[in-house]
Write an enzyme that holds these catalytic residues in place. Structure first.
Site, short mmCIF file in Angstrom:
data_model
loop_
_atom_site.label_atom_id
_atom_site.label_comp_id
_atom_site.label_asym_id
_atom_site.label_seq_id
_atom_site.Cartn_x
_atom_site.Cartn_y
_atom_site.Cartn_z
N ASP A 659 0.83 -1.21 0.00
CA ASP A 659 0.00 0.00 0.00
C ASP A 659 0.86 1.26 0.00
O ASP A 659 0.60 2.21 -0.73
CB ASP A 659 -0.93 -0.02 1.22
N LYS A 663 1.29 4.20 -3.01
CA LYS A 663 1.20 5.65 -2.76
C LYS A 663 2.46 6.36 -3.25
O LYS A 663 2.40 7.45 -3.84
CB LYS A 663 0.98 5.90 -1.27
#
Length: 801
Positions: A659, A663
């Protein structure tokens, strides 16, 4: 002096049950003599045409004939001669399987003759002394059957002669729409011709007023059956009303206004079923400038005339229009290309094929010399006209149309410069009306939203939108309408929008094929479309282009679309540009923090960003903030994060570092770097023996992580804490940067070390600021924070539509 009252077919359709018409006439008769002009009852004209076609095709028509008789049957009123004639005509048509325009007119005329006799008798039964007049003997026309032109000289003489004989009669009833030639052959004036009959009678009898009773409360800013926010117009002048009639206002005949202008006879449009309404007044009195109404012409076709060899030749357009005029074909909208190389114009669709043949004959020599290349017909069009619109402010509705994927095929500005007509695809005209009406008349702009993903973030977002809806409508003049809510299996629709009990509004769901959302928006002509992606799956991002191609902007908390292959990333942006759509995803990196916008602004302003570093995950921020300073085992801290809803359903999705990597990649691509996900060095925080377990097995064995993390904690100095960071570095002016995610030790007094709770922090290093980074810090996790960020993107889009 007298008043002329005209009643349309829909006003007459309720005679069996509603006495409004008789009461209206009785009330006006108390103060004035009346001339009543009536259309055929209900849908009689349509039924007669259907009967003709069935007879022509030699198909059974007894049921339709019975329906016609039932519609026009009133006890004690003898209409047998008319139905006998109707049956004889149909038998003849059935026998030869064809009919002429003359036969059609004779048949259709029976509708008006029956209705005028019925109304006359009903008035007599009501105690009112009514006199029937056969209007075929009053309205004299040429022999252009089905759309005859009135011979005004003969008609005026016939009307004045007949009404002199009836000078002592206070209540006269006659049918509209019908007339006859000098040889007394029955003709019709074309659809809505009853209005023209009434206007001519008003002129020739010098009536003081013409009252047109129909099924609506007057003329509206748009057809209220298509645009719910349409408003009734109080007053129009003759010129405005004539433009409305010419360009498709269904309750006005294109020639109605002209006979009224000469004698300055006011016309008022009223509703038979709502006698209290004051309707719309049409008179010689001036009205304020500005757009009055939107109209639509549907049964039309576009003729495209093209010839490169016509350069420098004059008179081509004259040849075109003279040839059409000789054959009684009228042209409504014209748009001409430079140097007479191209010409587009609109005709009735029933005349399009004939127009093409006429022009091919007229220009046969030009085809031979190849000066004329092509004459084509486009039947799939409608004409939307903005009555009162000038070019000075036309950019606003035009821009709104383009943003909604409606690009006019051509447009035409009237000679007065106050009316604009747009030729558009027929399938788009209702949507176009909504878009233009919202722009021009100051009503709230409706933004139609489809939300996919109704889990934690999705549900909170829906509640936030509904709770703020009224306030946004008041402050921003924007109505947020959630028309679709979907999950991975089902989609639920509500054209008028979901409200506070939205979960109770779910009816039978449809299978969520995603395409169903697109089709629903098309079917219901929804404008200003936004798709919200609150999923975490790859299936919806792979369909973004389908939605963009069908007029949707995109708002997403889903990071997938921005972290697929760079080729996909680039193609998506090219498609957005081509369709003039936007894709907002501020929550992809910092939840509700204004991170992506600031990085975009810095980059676009030419600022050289040299490094970005920070704690990207609010979830991992919470876990390591707590674990670093409290004497609790790692499993207990992780369980607390799960219970607060900070983690994904499978916490390993957070602990794997993927994750954070996504980003980091999103920010890299905002700087025009072409990195791929596989370029990133990612530290996975899950020991290998736990990576292949099922979610249930992993959650049951969380305590097995404690030894690994206790060892890491033991290695910390007294002034150190653990932080999981993402870092973008290297020469960011090159094609790719260096991206890595890792668990590091930092000084507890540093910016990274002072984080608390689930806050995220981003340090943005630039050439101008040197070693002093721009710091953006705040809540980086939580459904309410993320939903609020998505909501912010929705409002930014809505204000630009």
């Amino acid at each position: 002096m007298s008043k002329v009252l005209k009643f349309g077919g829909k006003s007459l359709a309720s005679l069996h049950t509603n006495k409004n018409l008789l009461n209206i006439i009785a009330n006006y008769l108390e103060t004035s003599s009346l001339i009543i002009v009536v259309s055929a009852i209900g849908n009689t004209t349509d039924l007669l045409l259907e009967l003709l076609e069935k007879a022509k095709a030699n198909k059974p028509y007894a049921d339709h004939l019975q329906e016609l008789k039932a519609l026009n049957f009133y006890p004690q009123i003898n209409t047998e001669e008319h139905f006998k004639l109707i049956e004889n005509i149909l038998q003849g048509v059935s026998l030869i399987q064809d009919y002429s325009p003359k036969v059609q007119d004779l048949l259709l005329a029976q509708g008006e003759l029956i209705s005028s006799k019925v109304v006359t008798q009903l008035l007599l039964n009501h105690g009112l002394k009514a006199t029937f007049v056969n209007s075929t003997q009053l309205i004299k026309t040429d022999a252009y059957f089905t759309a005859a032109n009135v011979n005004e000289t003969l008609t005026e003489l016939a009307v004045q002669t007949e009404f002199e004989k009836l000078a002592d009669k206070k209540l006269i009833v006659l049918g509209g729409f019908i007339g006859s030639t000098a040889e007394n052959e029955v003709t019709t004036l074309g659809r809505n011709g009853s209005n023209l009959t009434a206007a001519l009678i008003a002129n020739y009898t010098q009536a003081e007023e013409f009252l047109n009773f129909t099924h609506v409360d007057g003329i509206y800013t748009a057809n209220p059956e298509w645009v719910a926010s349409a408003k009734r117009i109080e007053h129009l002048n003759y010129s405005e009303a004539n433009e409305l009639a010419t360009f498709g206002a269904s309750i006005l005949h294109a020639k109605t206004i002209v006979p009224l202008i000469e004698k300055k006879i006011p016309l008022r449009i009223l509703n038979t079923l709502n006698p209290e309404s004051t309707g719309t007044l049409i008179s010689a009195e001036p009205t304020p400038n500005g757009v009055k109404s939107l109209t639509v012409l549907q049964n039309v076709a576009l003729i495209n005339f093209h010839g490169k060899g016509l350069f420098g030749k004059v008179g081509v357009d004259a040849r075109i229009f003279n040839a059409l005029a000789k054959n009684n074909i009228s042209v409504s909208v014209i748009s001409q290309g430079s140097s007479e190389r191209g010409l587009g114009f609109v005709v009735n669709d029933s005349e399009a094929a004939s127009a093409k043949e006429i022009l091919e004959y007229e220009f046969q020599q030009d085809f031979y010399t190849k000066d004329v290349e092509n004459i084509s017909i486009n039947n799939n069009i409608a004409v939307v006209s903005i009555i009162g619109q000038d070019l000075k402010s036309f950019h606003k509705p035009y821009s709104a149309l383009v943003k909604n994927g409606i690009v006019p095929i051509l447009f035409n500005n009237s000679v007065s410069g106050k009316n604009i007509s747009l030729v558009i695809e027929k399938a788009q005209f209702k949507k176009a009306l909504h878009v233009i009406h919202g722009q021009i008349f100051g009503v709230n702009k409706t933004v139609n939203i489809a939300i996919v993903g109704k889990g934690t973030v999705g549900s909170v977002l829906i509640d936030q939108i509904i709770a703020s809806k009224n306030q946004i409508a008041e402050r921003k003049n924007i109505d947020l309408n959630i028309f679709a809510i979907a999950n991975s299996h089902s989609v639920y629709f509500s054209t008028n929008g979901f409200n506070t009990d939205w979960q109770d509004q779910f009816q039978t769901p449809q299978t969520n094929s995603l395409s169903s959302i697109i089709e629903y928006a098309k079917e219901h002509h929804l404008e200003n479309l936004i798709l919200i992606d609150n999923t975490a799956a790859e299936s919806l991002p792979n369909r973004y282009n389908d939605f963009i191609n069908n007029g949707f902007d995109i708002v997403s908390s889903n990071k997938i679309a921005n972290t697929l292959s760079f080729e996909f990333y680039k193609n998506l942006r090219e498609n957005l540009k081509k369709n003039q759509k936007q894709y907002l995803y501020e929550t992809n990196v910092g939840a509700g923090l204004p991170l992506i916008d600031n990085i975009k602004l810095l980059h676009l302003s030419g600022e050289n960003i040299t490094k970005i570093k920070g704690v990207f995950s609010g979830t991992l921020s919470y876990i390591f903030n707590l674990f670093s300073v409290e004497n609790k085992p790692f499993s207990e801290v992780l369980r607390a994060a799960i219970e607060k809803g900070f983690t994904e359903p499978d916490p390993r999705d957070d602990l794997s570092g993927t994750d954070v990597a996504r980003k980091l990649l999103i920010l890299a691509r905002e700087l025009d770097l072409e990195n791929e996900l596989q370029d990133i060095s990612i530290q996975n925080l899950i020991p290998s023996e736990f990576q292949s377990l099922t979610v249930q097995e992993f959650l049951a064995q969380l305590s097995g992580l404690n030894n690994h993390y206790d060892d890491l904690k033991q290695q910390l100095k007294s002034n150190e804490v653990l932080r999981y960071v993402g870092e973008l570095s290297g020469d960011l002016q090159q094609q790719k940067g260096v991206l890595e995610t890792k668990l590091i030790k930092v000084d507890k007094n540093s910016a990274l070390g002072q984080l608390s709770g689930s806050d995220s922090i981003f340090e943005i290093y630039t050439e101008s600021y040197g070693d002093r980074p721009i710091i953006i810090q705040g809540a980086g996790a939580g459904a309410h924070v993320t939903a609020r960020g998505v909501f912010g993107d929705i409002l930014r889009l809505a204000e630009k539509k």
